[in-house]
Design a protein around this motif. Structure first.
Motif, short mmCIF file in Angstrom:
data_model
loop_
_atom_site.label_atom_id
_atom_site.label_comp_id
_atom_site.label_asym_id
_atom_site.label_seq_id
_atom_site.Cartn_x
_atom_site.Cartn_y
_atom_site.Cartn_z
N LYS B 101 -3.74 6.61 2.90
CA LYS B 101 -2.40 6.60 2.32
C LYS B 101 -1.99 5.18 1.92
CE LYS B 101 2.32 8.20 2.91
NZ LYS B 101 2.60 7.26 1.82
N PHE B 102 -2.25 4.25 2.80
CA PHE B 102 -1.89 2.87 2.47
C PHE B 102 -2.68 2.38 1.25
CE2 PHE B 102 -2.97 -1.66 2.78
CZ PHE B 102 -1.72 -2.17 2.47
N GLY B 103 -3.96 2.64 1.23
CA GLY B 103 -4.78 2.23 0.10
C GLY B 103 -4.26 2.83 -1.20
N HIS B 104 -3.89 4.08 -1.13
CA HIS B 104 -3.37 4.75 -2.30
C HIS B 104 -2.04 4.14 -2.75
CE1 HIS B 104 -2.54 8.06 -5.07
NE2 HIS B 104 -1.33 8.12 -4.56
N ASP B 105 -1.10 4.01 -1.82
CA ASP B 105 0.20 3.42 -2.13
C ASP B 105 0.05 2.02 -2.72
OD1 ASP B 105 1.24 5.70 -1.14
OD2 ASP B 105 2.16 4.83 0.63
N PHE B 106 -0.80 1.23 -2.08
CA PHE B 106 -1.03 -0.13 -2.54
C PHE B 106 -1.49 -0.14 -3.99
CE2 PHE B 106 -3.74 -3.87 -3.09
CZ PHE B 106 -2.91 -4.86 -2.63
N TYR B 107 -2.43 0.72 -4.28
CA TYR B 107 -2.96 0.81 -5.64
C TYR B 107 -1.88 1.19 -6.64
CZ TYR B 107 -5.81 2.38 -9.57
OH TYR B 107 -6.35 2.56 -10.81
N VAL B 108 -1.11 2.20 -6.30
CA VAL B 108 -0.05 2.67 -7.19
C VAL B 108 0.99 1.59 -7.44
CG1 VAL B 108 1.89 4.27 -7.39
CG2 VAL B 108 -0.34 5.09 -6.60
#
Lengths: 121, 121
Positions: B101-108
Motif C-alpha cells: 500500500k505504501f509503495g502504491h501510494d508513494f508512486y501515485v
DNA sequence: CTGCATCCTTGCCGATACTG
DNA sequence: CAGTATCGGCAAGGATGCAG
C-alpha cells in the motif's frame, strides 16, 4: 500493477519500490524516531548507536530527496540541523509498524518452542 | 526491545529481524503468491519472471528453514515439488500488504505532482 | 556540530554448468 | 522437473580523514 517504472528504475511490484524507499538498514529506524518528534543530527547519531557518520548522512539525504523528511538548517556557528517527518513520511509509518509487529511475533514464536523435545536426556 | 540476538546474529530492533526474514528481492513476492494457493516450483519460476534458478531455490530454502513455508516432495519421475504457506508465514502477509500500500501510494503521489509550476511558460 | 570524499570489506544476486 | 555448486560483478555498508 505488474511492472512499472519510477525514477529511471524498473519495478515488478509496489513492494520493491517501497523497499527501495524505506528499506535498508537504517531508514525505518530513522523514520520511526522522527514520527512524533523533531530530532537534531547529533541526537539521531547518538541514539542510533552503531550507525556511522557517513551512513546517517547518506540515508537522511535519500529520505529527504524522496520527500519523506524535511531538513531545516540554522545558519549558526556551530551548525544546527533539525529533521522533521513530512506528511508523505507519515504514510510510511503503518508499514513500519506492521513489520515491527511481525518481527516481534516471529521472535517470540521462535523462542517459545525450543523446549519441547527434552523427554529423554 | 533494544538490541537482542537471534540465530547467532545481533539485531537492534524487530524491524531488522523482519527484514532479514522476509526482506530481499523475492521473499515477499513468493509469500504473496503462496498466501492463498499451492504452487509448484516451475510455476513460481515462470510467474516470477526474471528470477534465476539459483535465487529461487535459495530463497525457498530460507523461507522453509525459517518456517514460513512448507515443501512437499512427490517421489516421482519427473520430480514434483509443491510449496505451501504455513501459519507463521501467514503472519507475514499483513506486513507485505501495508508495504504494498505504501509503495502504491508513494508512486501515485509522486506521479501526481509534476505539473504544478507551469504558469509562466 | 554537521557535511563530504575516499578507500575498503562484505554480501546479495546473476550467469552458467552439471546431477538425479 | 527440480536441485546443487562455482565463479564473479556490483552495490550497500563501514572506517577514516578533511572541511565549513
Amino acid at each position: 500493477m505488474p511492472k512499472f517504472e519510477f525514477g529511471g528504475k524498473e519495478y515488478n511490484n509496489p513492494v520493491e519500490l517501497a523497499l527501495d524507499v524505506i528499506g535498508g538498514k537504517y531508514k525505518m529506524p530513522i523514520l520511526w524516531r522522527l514520527k512524533d518528534k523533531v530530532w537534531r543530527y547529533g541526537e539521531l547519531k547518538k541514539d542510533l548507536g552503531k550507525i556511522t557518520h557517513k551512513m546517517l548522512t547518506e540515508q537522511l539525504r535519500e529520505l529527504e530527496s524522496d520527500g519523506l523528511i524535511h531538513r531545516k538548517v540554522y545558519p549558526e556557528i556551530p551548525p544546527k540541523v533539525e529533521y522533521f517527518i513530512t506528511e508523505l513520511g507519515q504514510k510510511a509509518i503503518p508499514a513500519i509498524e506492521t513489520l515491527r509487529k511481525f518481527g516481534h511475533d516471529f521472535y517470540v514464536i521462535k523462542n517459545a518452542q525450543p523446549k519441547i523435545e527434552n523427554k529423554d536426556d
